[in-house]
Scaffold this active site. Structure first.
Site, PDB file in Angstrom:
ATOM      1  N   LYS A  43     -28.705 -91.445 -37.370  1.00  0.00           N
ATOM      2  CA  LYS A  43     -27.389 -91.597 -37.986  1.00  0.00           C
ATOM      3  C   LYS A  43     -26.250 -91.235 -37.008  1.00  0.00           C
ATOM      4  CE  LYS A  43     -28.808 -93.004 -42.051  1.00  0.00           C
ATOM      5  NZ  LYS A  43     -30.274 -92.958 -42.163  1.00  0.00           N
TER       6      LYS A  43
HETATM    7  C1  LIG Z   1     -30.908 -92.858 -43.719  1.00  0.00           C
HETATM    8  C2  LIG Z   1     -30.526 -93.329 -45.052  1.00  0.00           C
HETATM    9  C3  LIG Z   1     -30.765 -92.564 -46.207  1.00  0.00           C
HETATM   10  C4  LIG Z   1     -31.624 -91.335 -46.209  1.00  0.00           C
HETATM   11  O1  LIG Z   1     -31.297 -90.352 -45.313  1.00  0.00           O
HETATM   12  P1  LIG Z   1     -32.393 -89.312 -44.783  1.00  0.00           P
HETATM   13  O2  LIG Z   1     -31.522 -88.235 -44.213  1.00  0.00           O
HETATM   14  O3  LIG Z   1     -33.209 -90.005 -43.749  1.00  0.00           O
HETATM   15  O4  LIG Z   1     -33.178 -88.853 -45.946  1.00  0.00           O
HETATM   16  C5  LIG Z   1     -30.274 -93.015 -47.425  1.00  0.00           C
HETATM   17  N1  LIG Z   1     -29.612 -94.174 -47.509  1.00  0.00           N
HETATM   18  C6  LIG Z   1     -29.379 -94.956 -46.439  1.00  0.00           C
HETATM   19  C7  LIG Z   1     -28.609 -96.223 -46.606  1.00  0.00           C
HETATM   20  C8  LIG Z   1     -29.846 -94.566 -45.179  1.00  0.00           C
HETATM   21  O5  LIG Z   1     -29.639 -95.360 -44.127  1.00  0.00           O
END
Ligand SMILES: *Cc1c(COP(=O)(O)O)cnc(C)c1O
Length: 399
Positions: free
Chosen positions: A186
């Site tokens: 992210k």
């Molecule tokens: C990465 C992601 C999540 C979940 O995040 P994590 O921290 O990996 O649990 C939820 N929604 C979207 C759209 C994502 O890209």
């Protein structure tokens, strides 16, 4: 994207403060922690940055969705509408609450189509989760207006769009709750981690208590353990080390977005050589967190042919329609109701499927997705890489 590209002295210095205090835990240990409260400080900084009144840190973006849904009272028998192009986490969180995910089409924003959302609302709809996929805005104003008309709360899954805005207002602040992820890929990362933001104090209190086993978080002369609780909770507590890294990364977020916007402009220009190319609709270019550039070619066959040349030239694009993690028809575990639970939960109750998913249920999304190609936009983009990508695109333009 992602934030780990620019880990530096700032992250290390923040983490060292936690290690020197010896307190890795966000609650308690007031006497030992030498004034270091990193998760609390990160929450306050994140709320101030986005303009939300409150922020609640949790262990992941998936946990953030779960905590938000739980605080809104979503559970068994309810429906939650999200989109068919998202990461599986969005519907995992819905299922984990006992609710049923309902999928809406995406449009040329590659986010929720408000007209299709409206068609999918039923008396059982208890929340709507639009996703700001790939760093750019969903039609959140239109979605919020529809939701308000039906009295349904909106959770914005902003996992992929930290730092993104729409007409100057931060994504995640339009709905009742905005959720964020700080996982490995992210825009800003804490290793693993997540955040819920809200301007509703009651919701924030519920989220704060839910992610900490229901501890009531009121001033309590008896200390930790002496409190009561108003409901059953769970443990999604963030660690101090994550809060520390989050503070360092948050301070870099606007710089990350600016660097990505610059690199995205390069990709856009390089991709423009492809005949018949069209770009993803971005509602507000200035507020785009610019983590990805997506473009459309005239048809599926042409998209396949162009990406073959790009791959051979070492500059292949992501074709989400072929991806197993982000696109509805490819989620065989959802479609087939695969679960370890012997009773079939959460797909079945009493041996009976609660809902049957049809892989062809989103034809408008399919027609868009099969023509889409995406480049991930890095923060750091060396000249040699640019040269290679531009050359590959010129070659692909000639096929
Ligand atoms: C990465 C992601 C999540 C979940 O995040 P994590 O921290 O990996 O649990 C939820 N929604 C979207 C759209 C994502 O890209």
């Amino acid at each position: 994207m992602p934030g780990f590209e620019i880990f530096g002295a700032e992250e290390k210095a923040q983490v060292m403060e936690v290690l020197e205090s010896g307190v890795l835990f966000r609650y308690e240990f007031a006497a030992q922690r030498k004034g270091v409260w990193k998760v609390l400080e990160f929450e306050r900084a994140f709320a101030a940055y986005t303009g939300a009144a409150h922020a609640q840190a949790v262990t992941s973006g998936t946990a953030a969705l779960k905590v938000a849904l739980a605080a809104l009272g979503v559970g068994e028998g309810d429906e939650v509408i999200t989109q068919g192009f998202t990461f599986v986490a969005t519907w995992e969180a819905i299922l984990d609450c006992g609710a049923v995910p309902v999928f809406a089409e995406v449009d040329l924003t590659l986010n929720m189509d408000p007209a299709d959302l409206e068609k999918k609302i039923t008396p059982r709809t208890k929340a709507i989760i639009p996703v700001h996929m790939m760093g750019a805005q969903a039609r959140i104003e239109a979605i919020k207006a529809i939701a308000d008309r039906h009295g349904i709360p909106v959770i914005e899954d902003t996992a992929q769009a930290a730092g993104g805005r729409l007409h100057g207002r931060h994504l995640g602040t339009f709905g009742a709750v905005g959720t964020f992820s700080f996982d490995a890929v992210k825009t800003m990362t804490t290793g693993e981690g997540g955040m819920c933001i809200t301007s509703d104090e009651t919701l924030w209190r519920r989220m704060s208590e839910y992610q900490d086993h229901g501890h009531d978080h009121l001033p309590n002369p008896g200390g930790r353990g002496g409190e009561s609780r108003s409901f059953v909770g769970f443990n999604f507590r963030m660690m101090e080390i994550q809060g520390a890294i989050g503070l360092a990364q948050l301070a870099k977020l606007d710089g990350i977005v600016a660097a990505q916007q610059k690199n995205k402009a390069f990709f856009r220009e390089a991709v423009s050589v492809l005949p018949g190319v069209q770009f993803r609709e971005i509602l507000d270019e200035a507020g785009d967190s610019a983590t990805f550039l997506t473009f459309f070619l005239p048809d599926a066959a042409r998209t396949t042919a162009v990406n073959r040349v790009l791959r051979e030239a070492g500059a292949g694009a992501v074709r989400w329609s072929e991806n197993g993690w982000h696109y509805y028809p490819n989620w065989e575990h959802l479609l087939e109701g695969k679960t370890y639970c012997h009773g079939g939960w959460p797909f079945s109750v009493g041996g009976k499927r609660r809902v049957v998913y049809d892989p062809q249920a989103l034809p408008a999304s399919a027609a868009i997705m099969e023509r889409a190609l995406t480049y991930q936009v890095p923060i750091l983009l060396p000249d040699e890489q640019k040269t290679k990508i531009a050359a590959a695109l010129k070659k692909a333009a000639a096929v």
